[in-house]
Design a protein around this motif. Structure first.
Motif, PDB file in Angstrom:
ATOM      1  N   ILE A  39      45.709  32.685  25.754  1.00  0.00           N
ATOM      2  CA  ILE A  39      46.310  32.250  27.012  1.00  0.00           C
ATOM      3  C   ILE A  39      47.611  33.017  27.233  1.00  0.00           C
ATOM      4  N   GLY A  40      48.046  33.068  28.463  1.00  0.00           N
ATOM      5  CA  GLY A  40      49.282  33.773  28.802  1.00  0.00           C
ATOM      6  C   GLY A  40      49.424  33.913  30.295  1.00  0.00           C
ATOM      7  N   ARG A  41      49.895  35.056  30.753  1.00  0.00           N
ATOM      8  CA  ARG A  41      50.105  35.309  32.176  1.00  0.00           C
ATOM      9  C   ARG A  41      48.765  35.667  32.822  1.00  0.00           C
ATOM     10  N   THR A  42      48.017  34.629  33.105  1.00  0.00           N
ATOM     11  CA  THR A  42      46.672  34.820  33.644  1.00  0.00           C
ATOM     12  C   THR A  42      46.485  33.906  34.855  1.00  0.00           C
ATOM     13  N   PRO A  43      45.526  34.212  35.732  1.00  0.00           N
ATOM     14  CA  PRO A  43      45.263  33.341  36.897  1.00  0.00           C
ATOM     15  C   PRO A  43      44.819  31.946  36.496  1.00  0.00           C
ATOM     16  N   GLU A  44      44.143  31.811  35.337  1.00  0.00           N
ATOM     17  CA  GLU A  44      43.665  30.497  34.912  1.00  0.00           C
ATOM     18  C   GLU A  44      44.816  29.522  34.684  1.00  0.00           C
ATOM     19  N   LEU A  45      45.954  30.013  34.154  1.00  0.00           N
ATOM     20  CA  LEU A  45      47.101  29.164  33.869  1.00  0.00           C
ATOM     21  C   LEU A  45      48.140  29.186  34.986  1.00  0.00           C
ATOM     22  N   CYS A  46      47.906  30.000  36.019  1.00  0.00           N
ATOM     23  CA  CYS A  46      48.822  30.090  37.173  1.00  0.00           C
ATOM     24  C   CYS A  46      50.230  30.468  36.738  1.00  0.00           C
ATOM     25  N   ILE A  47      50.356  31.323  35.706  1.00  0.00           N
ATOM     26  CA  ILE A  47      51.657  31.793  35.228  1.00  0.00           C
ATOM     27  C   ILE A  47      51.869  33.211  35.731  1.00  0.00           C
ATOM     28  N   THR A  48      52.990  33.424  36.439  1.00  0.00           N
ATOM     29  CA  THR A  48      53.309  34.748  36.981  1.00  0.00           C
ATOM     30  C   THR A  48      54.594  35.317  36.384  1.00  0.00           C
ATOM     31  N   ASP A  49      55.221  34.567  35.487  1.00  0.00           N
ATOM     32  CA  ASP A  49      56.474  35.014  34.867  1.00  0.00           C
ATOM     33  C   ASP A  49      56.214  36.260  34.017  1.00  0.00           C
ATOM     34  N   LYS A  50      56.937  37.351  34.300  1.00  0.00           N
ATOM     35  CA  LYS A  50      56.721  38.600  33.577  1.00  0.00           C
ATOM     36  C   LYS A  50      57.214  38.539  32.130  1.00  0.00           C
ATOM     37  N   LEU A  51      58.046  37.542  31.810  1.00  0.00           N
ATOM     38  CA  LEU A  51      58.471  37.367  30.425  1.00  0.00           C
ATOM     39  C   LEU A  51      57.347  36.824  29.552  1.00  0.00           C
ATOM     40  N   CYS A  52      56.324  36.329  30.192  1.00  0.00           N
ATOM     41  CA  CYS A  52      55.160  35.812  29.469  1.00  0.00           C
ATOM     42  C   CYS A  52      54.115  36.912  29.364  1.00  0.00           C
ATOM     43  N   SER A  53      53.692  37.218  28.150  1.00  0.00           N
ATOM     44  CA  SER A  53      52.682  38.245  27.940  1.00  0.00           C
ATOM     45  C   SER A  53      51.316  37.761  28.421  1.00  0.00           C
TER      46      SER A  53
END
Length: 380
Positions: A39-53
């Protein structure tokens, strides 16, 4: 071996593990048994923060033992209940614990569904056979089936709040400030019976403060930002906890955006303490946080310095409030204002094992009973 394999396979089919977002920003994510999930910066988790791999964490669930191994792959920090996960090393995540994907943001939890008794089979209830002298009846020959336990679902009690703290009355043992009755053992047993009826089985002990924030018997006052509760196991005659309503796991996750919140928490703490000091000027208070919190929700202690309580029992209890392990609230605010972050104090856990000594005269003490006696005379 074949029978055991079939049982384990059936358990694998019935027990499911899911990852859910605490803010419900995306649908729950299934975690198959013993299958690594990235898991990480993926559409499934709706995370767009660039600090997150894109490959921030690797999750591997164990449905039989009901936990998830979390390995950090990304460069930036991830936390479980405010504790950083070392890179390329696995940490254990259990039900009820908070998993922050990156830098204290994006809180998630795991939960399991299905039967937990995988490898156990219930024994059939065999009735006693009648003797020769008794007549056989239909009721004797029928095998009684075990009765199913009826689980009562208790309704949520309405939330009762004390908008104003009444000053302590000497003749009353039910005062908001009094912790002398009932005894910890009796209250603990009563809470256990109540929790078996209403508390969900998957809750972890570290989430106790979050449920306490909704307990009308513990809540003293609240506003739109914070909740004030009585400590269930106070370490002094007067001991409250002030918690923010926002999900902040520990002081390590604070930023400059939280400065005004911390000032408000400290202000409320002074107001509560003044209710006591106005009537008892000799009572002293401290306001602060533990260097490494054991509970997942951040909280500030408002505690008197008499330390007269039956819940005060161990060296760790004493050192957690009388050494540098207890950080004054103004110091936390000052660090955010000057440095933009709170210092990492994880190495301070060694202070909990320091020898006992009086917090006033600094005289060494042999054990907790002698320390308690000394405190009473030293205060006089």
């Amino acid at each position: 071996m074949r029978i055991l394999y079939r049982i384990l396979k059936m358990a694998n089919d019935t027990i499911k593990c899911y990852l859910e977002c605490c803010k419900s920003s995306h649908p729950k994510l299934p975690l198959p048994h013993n299958v690594p999930v990235i898991i990480g910066r993926t559409p499934e988790l709706c995370i767009t923060d660039k600090l997150c791999s894109r490959s921030q964490l690797e999750l591997t669930s164990n449905c039989y033992k009901r936990y998830v191994l979390v390995k950090r792959l990304g460069a930036n920090q991830s936390q479980i209940n405010g504790i950083d996960i070392e890179r390329n090393k696995s940490s254990r995540l259990e039900e009820g614990q908070d998993l922050h994907v990156v830098n204290g943001k994006y809180p998630h939890r795991v939960y399991f569904t299905g039967c937990q008794n995988d490898t156990k089979t219930e024994k059939a209830v065999v009735p006693k056979l009648p003797t020769k002298n008794t007549d056989l009846t239909k009721s004797d020959l029928s095998i009684k089936q075990p009765e199913r336990k009826k689980i009562k679902v208790s309704e949520n009690k309405p939330k009762v709040l004390n908008t104003k703290i009444k000053p302590q009355e000497k003749s009353s043992s039910k005062s908001v400030y009094a912790f002398d009755s009932p005894s910890p053992m009796s209250s603990r047993s009563e809470k256990k019976t109540e929790s078996t009826k209403s508390a969900p089985a998957h809750k972890h002990w570290s989430q106790g403060l979050k449920s306490a924030m909704e307990d009308p018997e513990l809540v003293v006052q609240e506003d739109e930002h914070i909740v004030v509760i009585k400590d269930k196991y106070p370490k002094a005659k007067y001991h409250w906890l002030i918690l923010p309503k926002d999900s902040i796991s520990s002081t390590k996750n604070l930023s400059t955006d939280n400065i005004e919140l911390l000032k408000h928490i400290l202000k409320v703490g002074h107001e509560i303490a003044s209710e006591v000091t106005d009537q008892q000027p000799d009572v002293e208070f401290r306001f602060g946080y533990h260097a490494v919190a054991s509970m997942s929700q951040m909280h500030m202690h408002v505690i008197s310095q008499d330390f007269q309580s039956s819940s005060f029992k161990t060296k760790k209890h004493w050192n957690s409030f009388t050494t540098d392990y207890f950080v004054d609230a103004p110091d936390i605010i000052n660090e955010l204002e000057t440095e933009g972050k709170v210092k990492d104090r994880r190495t301070m856990t060694s202070l909990l094992n320091q020898p006992l000594k009086c917090h006033r005269c600094k005289k060494p003490q042999k054990n907790i009973p002698t320390l308690k006696k000394h405190i009473e005379s030293c205060q006089k």
